[in-house]
Enzyme design. Sequence first.
Site, PDB file in Angstrom:
ATOM      1  N   MET A 237       0.844  -1.197   0.000  1.00  0.00           N
ATOM      2  CA  MET A 237       0.000   0.000   0.000  1.00  0.00           C
ATOM      3  C   MET A 237       0.879   1.247   0.000  1.00  0.00           C
ATOM      4  O   MET A 237       1.110   1.861   1.043  1.00  0.00           O
ATOM      5  CB  MET A 237      -0.939  -0.037   1.207  1.00  0.00           C
ATOM      6  CG  MET A 237      -1.802  -1.288   1.260  1.00  0.00           C
ATOM      7  SD  MET A 237      -2.902  -1.354   2.694  1.00  0.00           S
ATOM      8  CE  MET A 237      -1.699  -1.589   4.021  1.00  0.00           C
ATOM      9  N   ASP A 238       1.339   1.636  -1.176  1.00  0.00           N
ATOM     10  CA  ASP A 238       2.317   2.711  -1.312  1.00  0.00           C
ATOM     11  C   ASP A 238       1.647   4.003  -1.753  1.00  0.00           C
ATOM     12  O   ASP A 238       0.846   4.003  -2.682  1.00  0.00           O
ATOM     13  CB  ASP A 238       3.382   2.290  -2.333  1.00  0.00           C
ATOM     14  CG  ASP A 238       4.580   3.211  -2.320  1.00  0.00           C
ATOM     15  OD1 ASP A 238       4.720   4.011  -1.378  1.00  0.00           O
ATOM     16  OD2 ASP A 238       5.386   3.138  -3.272  1.00  0.00           O
ATOM     17  N   GLY A 239       1.987   5.110  -1.078  1.00  0.00           N
ATOM     18  CA  GLY A 239       1.533   6.416  -1.546  1.00  0.00           C
ATOM     19  C   GLY A 239       0.587   7.160  -0.616  1.00  0.00           C
ATOM     20  O   GLY A 239       0.061   8.213  -0.998  1.00  0.00           O
TER      21      GLY A 239
ATOM     22  N   THR B 237       1.069  -0.007  -5.570  1.00  0.00           N
ATOM     23  CA  THR B 237       0.622   1.238  -6.182  1.00  0.00           C
ATOM     24  C   THR B 237       1.777   2.229  -6.320  1.00  0.00           C
ATOM     25  O   THR B 237       2.907   1.951  -5.952  1.00  0.00           O
ATOM     26  CB  THR B 237      -0.501   1.858  -5.342  1.00  0.00           C
ATOM     27  OG1 THR B 237      -0.113   1.860  -3.952  1.00  0.00           O
ATOM     28  CG2 THR B 237      -1.789   1.062  -5.472  1.00  0.00           C
ATOM     29  N   SER B 238       1.472   3.398  -6.862  1.00  0.00           N
ATOM     30  CA  SER B 238       2.417   4.506  -7.069  1.00  0.00           C
ATOM     31  C   SER B 238       3.376   4.263  -8.225  1.00  0.00           C
ATOM     32  O   SER B 238       4.339   5.006  -8.394  1.00  0.00           O
ATOM     33  CB  SER B 238       3.223   4.811  -5.789  1.00  0.00           C
ATOM     34  OG  SER B 238       2.360   5.106  -4.720  1.00  0.00           O
TER      35      SER B 238
END
Length: 290
Positions: A41-43, A235-236
């Site tokens: 879960m990036d960002g 993500t990102s």
Amino acid sequence: MEKSGGNRANQMFWSIVSFLRRCLFLVISACPIPHHIVFIMDGNRRYAKKQKLMDGTGHRVGFVALMSMLKYCYELGVRYVTIYAFSIDNFKRQPEEVQSLMDLMHEKIEGLIKEESIVNRYGVKVHFIGNLKLLSEPVRLAAVRAMVATANNSRGVLSICVAYTSTDEIVHAVQESCEEKWNEISILNASGAGYDLDKFGENENEERESVVKLTDIERHMYMAVAHDPDILIRTSGETRLSNFLLWQSAYCCLYSPSVLWPEIGFRHFVWAILNFQCNRLYLERKKKQS
């Protein structure tokens, strides 16, 4: 009266959306669906900065996105879901930020225990994965309570990686395997039925039977509770694994949408599933060849 009518219309709209989503999932299920999906879960922080939100708000919005992804997974019939919630390296951040994340984690873990929570609604067993001794006591105790409260759920498994890195997991598994093997040899020698420790390793066959095996290490992995992942979504637009599931992700599909985690949506989820279905046979062949 107008407010009541608006609520009914809103409920009807979301009921139609849910029905159409389930119909689409029935079509997708005509092909094999993944057993295990993992999320990095990036960002969250970048989203808060982009939207000019207060510190920590990005993680709360990210939690809403997580609930949507979990709902899609369980509606589709994915049995195992794993999320990278907090790395050991994250402890190096500013103390105020770490404490804020611990407080949020404690709050959300307590929410998992509630009867109406998503894990109880879908019958999901929760595991907390990682070096839990590094967590603050309130968070660690809440994690234990959540695991006990969901232990009898059997329709799915949610693994939450906290205070986790893959290198720490591998070192832990090797240490546990060596300790187990040493204890076995010691017990056999004490009973007179085992090896002479002073001569251990002199005989090649004896050494081959006694060394730590690959299956021993895999059995002591934190992630032994789940199959190896089929899809890893980060993500990102980042394509780094960031020390996450390095041992287990050799033959999974990697999907890196450019959106920040709070912005991830249904279309990204569907695309990841379709990409897996297109590449599944190729990955299975590669795995058999290894």
